[in-house]
Scaffold this motif. Structure first.
Motif, short mmCIF file in Angstrom:
data_model
loop_
_atom_site.label_atom_id
_atom_site.label_comp_id
_atom_site.label_asym_id
_atom_site.label_seq_id
_atom_site.Cartn_x
_atom_site.Cartn_y
_atom_site.Cartn_z
N SER A 1 66.25 18.12 47.42
CA SER A 1 67.27 17.42 46.65
C SER A 1 67.44 15.99 47.14
O SER A 1 67.56 15.05 46.34
CB SER A 1 68.60 18.18 46.76
N ARG A 2 67.44 15.82 48.47
CA ARG A 2 67.56 14.47 49.02
C ARG A 2 66.36 13.60 48.65
O ARG A 2 66.50 12.42 48.31
CB ARG A 2 67.70 14.54 50.54
N SER B 1 66.56 12.56 45.09
CA SER B 1 67.56 11.52 44.94
C SER B 1 67.01 10.17 45.40
O SER B 1 67.18 9.15 44.73
CB SER B 1 68.81 11.88 45.74
N GLN B 2 66.31 10.17 46.56
CA GLN B 2 65.73 8.94 47.07
C GLN B 2 64.62 8.43 46.15
O GLN B 2 64.48 7.22 45.93
CB GLN B 2 65.18 9.17 48.48
N ARG C 1 64.39 8.92 42.87
CA ARG C 1 65.03 8.33 41.70
C ARG C 1 65.59 6.95 42.02
O ARG C 1 65.50 6.01 41.22
CB ARG C 1 66.14 9.25 41.19
N HIS C 2 66.16 6.83 43.23
CA HIS C 2 66.71 5.54 43.64
C HIS C 2 65.60 4.50 43.76
O HIS C 2 65.77 3.34 43.32
CB HIS C 2 67.44 5.71 44.97
#
Length: 244
Positions: A186-187, A190-191, A193-194
């Motif tokens: 998940s992290r 998220s990274q 996508r960022h």
């Protein structure tokens, strides 16, 4: 309900008896007509009635007040037997201190503290009962560390218990690893996508800079052309001036 009058030593004033249950007042309240009642008795009475059970004067819960101080003092000084008298307690103490004594009385019937045991035992005999209670627990003497009940002694198998414990630990470890894996994924998502978002922003900024650079180059070329034109005009004017 009040305290059973048979428990008291000596004479008890009539004014210290509940007008409903006729026992000695317990947690007393007094009506405006000065009749006294146990709190539980008068509250139960007023559920179905709206008057004093002695003189029928109208009363309600809001009109009830604590007992007069002198009556409260007389009540607290009364001497009575412990309720565990039938089990052997011979203590006689004041009404004011009877509750404290009965909470600690060695003849009080209390439940066994072992889970599953329904035995009621005198407080003074509790330690002896706990030592032989079939529901008592103890650590396995073979060193597996498992807590067993006496009733399970013959069924306890250290190897089986340790295997079960190992399987539980293994399952728990797998669950924790999966949770950690999902959290890391998940992290990372998220990274990722960022980073994609940042890359898109930077790409747009680069394109905007290229566009600005192209416009600037076009402006420079226009200025250079205008300068050449201006220089040619000056040279032409200089030639005309010489001819004149």
């Amino acid at each position: 309900m009040g305290y059973d009058i048979e428990r008291f030593v000596g004479y008890v004033n009539e004014g210290l008896l509940c007008s409903i249950c006729r026992d000695v007042l317990e947690d007393p309240l007094q009506a405006p007509c000065e009749h006294a009642f146990c709190t539980a008795c008068i509250h139960g009475w007023l559920v179905h009635h709206s008057n004093c059970p002695e003189d029928r004067q109208v009363i309600d819960v809001s009109s009830l007040r604590p007992l007069y101080r002198y009556m409260k003092n007389d009540l607290n000084r009364l001497q009575l037997h412990c309720r565990n008298r039938e089990y052997g307690c011979e203590m006689v103490c004041s009404l004011e201190s009877i509750d404290r004594h009965e909470r600690e009385c060695e003849y009080s019937q209390i439940p066994c503290s072992n889970a599953g045991c329904t035995v009621q035992i005198e407080r003074r005999n509790l330690d002896g009962h706990l030592a032989v209670c079939e529901y008592r627990s103890r650590e396995c003497p073979n060193g597996c560390g498992y807590t067993i009940l006496s009733a399970e002694d013959t069924q306890h198998n250290c190897v089986a218990e340790l295997r079960t414990e190992l399987e539980l630990l293994r399952s728990e470890m797998i669950c924790r690893v999966e949770e950690a894996k999902h959290e890391m994924e998940s992290r990372l998502d998220s990274q990722r996508r960022h980073m994609v978002q940042k890359e898109s922003i930077l790409q747009n900024e680069i394109e905007e800079l290229k566009s600005q650079m192209s416009r600037m180059m076009s402006d420079v070329r226009s200025l250079m052309a205008a300068e050449r034109q201006h220089r040619q005009e000056l040279e032409q004017a200089e030639l005309e001036k010489r001819e004149l």
